[in-house]
Structure formats: structure tokens, C-alpha cells
Enzyme design. Structure first.
Site, PDB file in Angstrom:
ATOM      1  N   GLU A  80      10.354   1.641  10.459  1.00 40.07           N
ATOM      2  CA  GLU A  80      11.110   3.085  10.295  1.00 40.07           C
ATOM      3  C   GLU A  80      10.404   4.302  10.474  1.00 40.07           C
ATOM      4  O   GLU A  80       9.799   4.472   9.480  1.00 40.07           O
ATOM      5  CB  GLU A  80      12.049   2.806   9.081  1.00 40.07           C
ATOM      6  CG  GLU A  80      13.240   3.644   9.031  1.00 40.07           C
ATOM      7  CD  GLU A  80      12.898   5.004   8.468  1.00 40.07           C
ATOM      8  OE1 GLU A  80      12.970   6.226   8.973  1.00 40.07           O
ATOM      9  OE2 GLU A  80      12.832   5.157   7.117  1.00 40.07           O
ATOM     10  N   GLU A  93       9.416  16.807  14.554  1.00 46.02           N
ATOM     11  CA  GLU A  93       9.793  16.511  13.414  1.00 46.02           C
ATOM     12  C   GLU A  93       9.167  17.506  12.305  1.00 46.02           C
ATOM     13  O   GLU A  93       7.829  17.268  12.319  1.00 46.02           O
ATOM     14  CB  GLU A  93       9.507  15.067  13.149  1.00 46.02           C
ATOM     15  CG  GLU A  93      10.207  14.715  11.563  1.00 46.02           C
ATOM     16  CD  GLU A  93       9.936  13.394  11.057  1.00 46.02           C
ATOM     17  OE1 GLU A  93      10.917  12.748  10.386  1.00 46.02           O
ATOM     18  OE2 GLU A  93       9.103  12.725  11.714  1.00 46.02           O
ATOM     19  N   CYS A  97      13.326  11.634   6.290  1.00 49.11           N
ATOM     20  CA  CYS A  97      13.370  11.221   7.770  1.00 49.11           C
ATOM     21  C   CYS A  97      14.883  11.287   8.409  1.00 49.11           C
ATOM     22  O   CYS A  97      14.771  11.530   9.606  1.00 49.11           O
ATOM     23  CB  CYS A  97      12.973   9.848   7.763  1.00 49.11           C
ATOM     24  SG  CYS A  97      13.913   8.381   6.858  1.00 49.11           S
ATOM     25  N   LYS A 124       0.875  -1.175  -0.025  1.00 49.46           N
ATOM     26  CA  LYS A 124       0.083  -0.054   0.023  1.00 49.46           C
ATOM     27  C   LYS A 124       0.769   1.181   0.120  1.00 49.46           C
ATOM     28  O   LYS A 124       1.449   1.607   0.929  1.00 49.46           O
ATOM     29  CB  LYS A 124      -1.024   0.147   1.145  1.00 49.46           C
ATOM     30  CG  LYS A 124      -1.990   1.202   0.965  1.00 49.46           C
ATOM     31  CD  LYS A 124      -2.695   1.683   2.262  1.00 49.46           C
ATOM     32  CE  LYS A 124      -1.980   2.771   2.878  1.00 49.46           C
ATOM     33  NZ  LYS A 124      -1.991   4.088   2.156  1.00 49.46           N
TER      34      LYS A 124
END
Length: 491
Positions: A258, A394, A292, A182
């Protein structure tokens, strides 16, 4: 390059070897983040569609030839997928740039070739693997076999959609598993082509399935709770990882995550700034900061802080922000309206926290055809308080904070005082310091005098809330395999 694509693509589901429409006929739109023009209409998978995909993957695993195929033959087919990707790299790179808003040269020269390498690497690596043998005197012999786990749910993010999908798919297939993929709903275009690439490479029907849709109450939730799914590999936001872990808990699915990052890029006074500045600019603003591994917290020793700020500002202002399809563009838009709102909300947060704006903080001046794009200038702040939100959260956009420090101990305290631990960067010409700092920064990858250099044999993953497990080399193959001990009586 105005109007690179004028025709709106229809993206279907790929289930059991063929492209099919959603069972409900429901479609959602995908927009070009540079212009807000609709570029695709995507079939949203229903619960029944996802069920068909998962059951197709199960049949292909249990009854098809893939799991029991000779390893050399299986790996040859995976390598053929890599070859097809390289043959189509210009097309894939254009679509990736269109879908994500990243500069076309970055997709063409780095990401699509790396996607092909992900597949060929794990095919080659798998062929080199063996098992262990443990004799017990003259009476018994133990040996190990590594067998595929079953059906893997691969849930992939929007920032590097094609590259990070093949990063999971390579070891998944090489180990003999089948997959239901997906992609992120806002960047489905390149991953949808994996179906036809697999077909052309001779991958049996049902081995690779691609479903489109959203997370909660949609394809993501349907996949991660499905009883036929044995393991889940996910890359994305930490909050989504928590939800997926809960979804898979009832059936004890194997998981590898992750997740987010807030890397400290530590620059000591003996660093070579001629190297540190351009690489730190890349670490901050590559893919509009939507990485990231971004070096979004730059810790600079106070004795060189003023010089670093001046040179970093000059380099940031030199970046060309514009049309992702143009060869000279260094930075495109962020990926979507929702994400743009999130990223730009930090401009107000930074102001409220008394951060000093060095440069950026506004929409750039662009040609009329880009006026509706989700653009933000490369934005740099100085923030003395490392606990400020812009230093802790973040942002995942082109916003970076410069934080001064005085001593090694202070740098380590700032670097480690965060919920994340995916990676870090150290700039110094002192070899002993490089090792000392690298040993004590609590993160899964530390780059010294470089950034974003990957050897696919090496482990990749995060400490703390940046993830669970490791990917890369045998770490990936172990996740996608079950180790079996066989004990033989010799007498």
C-alpha cells in the site's frame, strides 16, 4: 502539557519472546517532533539480529504450536491481544502522540481502538471462513484448504504506526503465520510494546518478533532479502516499495504494497457545502496531512469556487495548531526534521509555479517550549494548472491545492491524470453523477459525501503506483494463506 515525558525510553529488540539489546550495541535517537527533545534511544538491529528474529519466526512456524493450534484457541489469543490494547489505550495513545506528533484525542479515540479492532476483527472473521467443495460426478471429490504461508515480514510506516501494524498483524496471525515486524525508525515506541502485549496474551515465543532499524543496509533490507521470509507486507512510500520488490525478487517472495496517494476530492456545484467543507478540512489536515488517503487535491466546480475558497479558508484558519498532548489541539507538527524540510520545500515550488497562496505558508506562533517543533500552518493554494508539481506530487504534509473545473469530463481528466490511484472523494447530491464519477475515477476506494469510512470486510488498496494487491476481509486472509486443492478418488 509541557514535559509530558522527561525520562528517555530505551527500546530494545523483541526476538523469540524476549527483549534483547542489539548485537552491536548501536543505538539511535528518536525525538519528539513538537519539541525536538530526545524521547527514546533505540537498539539498531544488526544483520545477525535480524537473522535471529527470522529464524525464531521460522522455528515457531515449523516446530511450535501456533500453526497447528486449533483455530478457536489461536483466535482467542489474538482477541486477548486486542483486549490488552484497550486496557492500555491511554498509555499507547500518549506514546503515539509523543512519537508521531499527532493530537492525543485522535490517537485515543480513533487509532488505538481501531488497532484493537483490527486484531479482534480478523480473529472473528477467520473463524467464519470455510473452503470450497467441487464434486466431479461419482468418481472424484475436490475440496480446498487454506494453510498459512510461513514467515511474514511486516514493514510499517510512521504516520499511523500502531494502527497499521495491527492491520497487517491481525490477518497474518489469524491465518497461522509468524511475523517479523519492522516499524519506521522515527516512530518505534508503540509497536515495540507489541512484544509484551503478545507475551501477556499467551502468544507462543517466536510468533511475533520486532526489530528496529532503517531501510537500505539495515533492518529493512536484511528482512526483505532474508531466505526465511516467505512474504512481505509493506505500507509506505512508492520509492521504498520499488526497492523492497527488488529485494524480494530473487527468492520470489509474495508481496502486498500500500503505497503513495494524491487523492482528488471532487466537489460539484450541487454539493452540500455544510458537510463538504468540514470533511474536506479533515481530509486535508488530519495528522498534519500525513495520511496516504489525504484529500490533498480539491477539485471544485467553478460556479461555486469563490464561495468554497472563502469557507475553506475560514475553516483552515480556525484549526488550532499546537501541542499534540493538549485536548484542544487540532493539528500538531510534522514527524521529523527531514520530513519538515521536504514539506516546506513545496512552499518555494508553489511560488515558482505561480500558485496563489490562500492562507498559511509559515510557522505558527506557539509557546516557547514548542519553538523548535516541526510546525507549519495549514496551507492552502489555488492552482489553475493541474499539472503543477504541487498538484501531482505527494507532499504528505498540511499543504492542499484547490483546482477549479467546469465539467464532469474535465474533473475526471484532472482526477485521473496522476501516477497515483489510492482513493478519491466525490461530493454531489446527484445520485446518477455519484455513480458515474465513482465508476470512472481510477482509484481503489471512492468515498461519496464522506471520507475515511472503513468497513474491514471491504477491499483496500490502490491502482497504478499506489500499490499491489488488496487488504481487508478475505483479501487479507488470501494474501496470508496458501490455497490447496485436494482431490479424492471415490471409487
Amino acid at each position: 502539557m509541557e514535559n509530558v515525558q522527561t525520562k528517555v525510553k530505551e527500546i530494545k529488540l523483541f526476538i523469540d519472546g524476549e527483549y534483547v539489546e542489539s548485537g552491536s550495541g548501536s543505538l539511535f535517537e528518536v525525538k519528539n517532533p513538537a519539541t525536538q527533545q530526545v524521547i527514546a534511544r533505540v537498539h539498531e538491529a544488526t544483520k545477525e539480529d535480524v537473522d535471529r528474529a527470522c529464524r525464531a519466526a521460522r522455528r515457531a512456524f515449523e516446530e511450535g504450536p501456533w500453526r497447528t493450534m486449533p483455530l478457536a484457541e489461536r483466535c482467542t489469543k489474538i482477541r486477548r491481544m486486542a483486549e490488552i490494547i484497550l486496557e492500555r489505550k491511554e498509555e499507547l495513545a500518549r506514546l503515539e502522540a509523543l512519537d508521531v506528533g499527532k493530537p492525543y484525542p485522535v490517537a485515543l479515540e480513533r487509532e488505538i481502538p481501531r488497532a484493537a479492532h483490527n486484531l479482534s476483527f480478523f480473529a472473528d472473521f477467520m473463524e467464519q471462513q470455510g473452503g470450497e467443495v467441487y464434486p466431479m460426478g461419482e468418481e472424484y471429490l475436490n475440496y480446498t484448504r487454506y494453510e498459512p504461508v510461513g514467515v511474514a515480514a511486516l514493514v510499517t510506516p510512521w504516520n499511523l504506526p500502531f494502527m497499521l501494524t495491527t492491520w497487517k498483524l491481525g490477518p497474518c496471525l489469524a491465518a497461522g503465520n509468524t511475523a517479523v515486524i519492522k516499524p519506521a525508525e522515527i516512530t518505534p515506541m508503540t509497536v515495540s510494546l507489541l512484544g509484551e502485549i503478545a507475551k501477556e496474551a499467551g502468544i507462543p515465543d517466536g510468533v511475533i518478533n520486532v526489530v528496529q532499524g532503517f531501510g537500505p543496509g539495515s533492518a529493512g533490507e536484511f528482512m526483505t532479502t532474508h531466505p526465511e521470509v516467505d512474504l512481505i507486507s509493506f505500507t509506505g512510500e512508492t520509492a521504498t516499495g520499488k526497492a523492497i520488490m527488488k529485494n524480494g525478487a530473487d527468492s520470489l517472495k509474495k508481496v502486498a504494497f500500500e503505497l503513495g496517494g494524491k487523492a482528488a476530492n471532487i466537489v460539484f456545484e450541487d454539493a452540500d457545502l455544510d458537510k463538504a467543507i468540514p470533511v474536506s478540512i479533515q481530509a486535508a489536515f488530519l495528522n498534519s496531512g500525513q495520511v496516504c488517503l489525504a484529500g490533498s487535491r480539491i477539485l471544485v466546480q467553478r460556479s461555486i469556487f469563490k464561495e468554497f475558497v472563502a469557507r475553506f479558508k475560514e475553516a483552515a484558519l480556525a484549526l488550532k495548531v499546537g501541542d499534540p498532548q493538549e485536548a484542544t489541539t487540532n493539528m500538531g507538527p510534522v514527524v521529523s526534521e527531514e520530513h519538515y524540510r521536504k514539506v516546506t520545500s513545496y512552499l518555494d515550488i508553489a511560488k515558482a509555479e505561480n500558485a496563489e497562496l490562500v492562507c498559511g505558508g509559515a510557522r505558527p506562533e506557539l509557546p516557547d517550549y514548542l519553538k523548535d517543533g516541526y510546525y507549519l500552518e495549514p496551507t492552502v493554494y489555488i492552482q489553475e494548472n493541474p499539472q503543477a508539481r504541487i498538484c501531482q506530487e505527494e507532499i504528505f504534509g498540511p499543504i492542499v491545492t484547490l483546482i477549479p473545473f467546469d465539467t464532469e469530463e474535465e474533473a475526471l481528466e484532472i482526477a485521473n491524470n496522476t501516477d497515483y490511484g489510492l482513493n478519491g472523494v466525490v461530493w454531489t447530491d446527484n445520485l446518477q453523477r455519484a455513480h458515474r464519477i465513482s465508476h470512472h475515477v481510477r482509484a481503489g476506494t471512492i468515498w461519496v459525501n464522506c471520507w475515511f469510512v472503513r468497513d474491514l470486510r471491504a477491499p483496500f488498496g490502490g491502482f497504478k503506483k499506489s500499490g499491489i494487491g488488496r487488504e481487508g476481509g478475505h483479501h487479507s486472509l488470501e494474501f496470508f494463506s496458501e490455497a490447496k486443492n485436494i482431490c479424492i478418488a471415490l471409487k
